[in-house]
Design a protein around this motif. Structure first.
Motif, PDB file in Angstrom:
ATOM      1  N   THR A   3      -2.821  13.578   3.169  1.00 39.55           N
ATOM      2  CA  THR A   3      -4.148  13.463   3.764  1.00 39.55           C
ATOM      3  C   THR A   3      -4.859  12.240   3.205  1.00 39.55           C
ATOM      4  O   THR A   3      -4.433  11.663   2.203  1.00 39.55           O
ATOM      5  N   LEU A   4      -5.963  11.889   3.827  1.00 47.61           N
ATOM      6  CA  LEU A   4      -6.748  10.741   3.382  1.00 47.61           C
ATOM      7  C   LEU A   4      -7.258  10.958   1.960  1.00 47.61           C
ATOM      8  O   LEU A   4      -7.355  10.023   1.186  1.00 47.61           O
ATOM      9  N   LYS A   5      -7.530  12.189   1.600  1.00 47.59           N
ATOM     10  CA  LYS A   5      -8.013  12.500   0.241  1.00 47.59           C
ATOM     11  C   LYS A   5      -6.948  12.190  -0.819  1.00 47.59           C
ATOM     12  O   LYS A   5      -7.266  11.894  -1.962  1.00 47.59           O
ATOM     13  N   ASP A   6      -5.669  12.242  -0.455  1.00 48.92           N
ATOM     14  CA  ASP A   6      -4.575  12.000  -1.389  1.00 48.92           C
ATOM     15  C   ASP A   6      -4.340  10.517  -1.679  1.00 48.92           C
ATOM     16  O   ASP A   6      -3.589  10.184  -2.589  1.00 48.92           O
ATOM     17  N   CYS A   7      -4.965   9.645  -0.915  1.00 48.92           N
ATOM     18  CA  CYS A   7      -4.725   8.202  -1.043  1.00 48.92           C
ATOM     19  C   CYS A   7      -5.474   7.610  -2.232  1.00 48.92           C
ATOM     20  O   CYS A   7      -6.566   8.058  -2.573  1.00 48.92           O
ATOM     21  N   ASN A   8      -4.893   6.597  -2.811  1.00 50.49           N
ATOM     22  CA  ASN A   8      -5.528   5.868  -3.911  1.00 50.49           C
ATOM     23  C   ASN A   8      -6.439   4.781  -3.356  1.00 50.49           C
ATOM     24  O   ASN A   8      -6.359   4.409  -2.189  1.00 50.49           O
ATOM     25  N   LYS A   9      -7.263   4.232  -4.228  1.00 52.32           N
ATOM     26  CA  LYS A   9      -8.143   3.125  -3.871  1.00 52.32           C
ATOM     27  C   LYS A   9      -7.297   1.934  -3.411  1.00 52.32           C
ATOM     28  O   LYS A   9      -6.220   1.698  -3.951  1.00 52.32           O
ATOM     29  N   ALA A  10      -7.748   1.210  -2.404  1.00 56.79           N
ATOM     30  CA  ALA A  10      -7.085   0.036  -1.814  1.00 56.79           C
ATOM     31  C   ALA A  10      -5.856   0.397  -0.987  1.00 56.79           C
ATOM     32  O   ALA A  10      -5.107  -0.478  -0.573  1.00 56.79           O
ATOM     33  N   CYS A  11      -5.658   1.672  -0.715  1.00 54.07           N
ATOM     34  CA  CYS A  11      -4.536   2.136   0.099  1.00 54.07           C
ATOM     35  C   CYS A  11      -4.879   1.905   1.581  1.00 54.07           C
ATOM     36  O   CYS A  11      -6.006   2.127   2.007  1.00 54.07           O
ATOM     37  N   ILE A  12      -3.902   1.449   2.348  1.00 53.77           N
ATOM     38  CA  ILE A  12      -4.095   1.261   3.792  1.00 53.77           C
ATOM     39  C   ILE A  12      -3.143   2.217   4.506  1.00 53.77           C
ATOM     40  O   ILE A  12      -1.942   2.203   4.251  1.00 53.77           O
ATOM     41  N   VAL A  13      -3.718   3.050   5.370  1.00 55.27           N
ATOM     42  CA  VAL A  13      -2.947   4.101   6.038  1.00 55.27           C
ATOM     43  C   VAL A  13      -3.255   4.133   7.534  1.00 55.27           C
ATOM     44  O   VAL A  13      -4.228   3.543   7.995  1.00 55.27           O
TER      45      VAL A  13
END
Length: 75
Positions: A3-13
């Motif tokens: 999910t979007l909550k699992d992404c780190n800073k500067a991550c592009i998804v």
């Protein structure tokens, strides 16, 4: 499922699916957060209760519980 909550800073998804209810889903779509949209994670609040993302040229702050409803994949 990531999910979007699992992404780190500067991550592009890329958005795979919105798991939100009708009202929230319509609000997210009005911000440009829909299937195939590219999202960049900009910042988290100190307690990780909100997440700032960039969709196109727009910056949006989402609650963590809203970000958890957005299924994404790394690009």
């Amino acid at each position: 499922m990531k999910t979007l909550k699992d992404c780190n800073k500067a991550c592009i998804v890329k958005v795979v699916k919105l798991h939100a209810e009708t009202d929230l889903k319509q609000r997210l779509i009005s911000f440009g957060i829909m299937k195939e949209a590219v999202i960049e994670v900009l910042e988290y609040s100190t307690a990780k209760s909100t997440i700032e993302v960039k969709v196109g040229k727009m910056r949006i702050a989402l609650r963590a519980k809203e970000a958890q409803l957005i299924e994404v994949e790394q690009i």
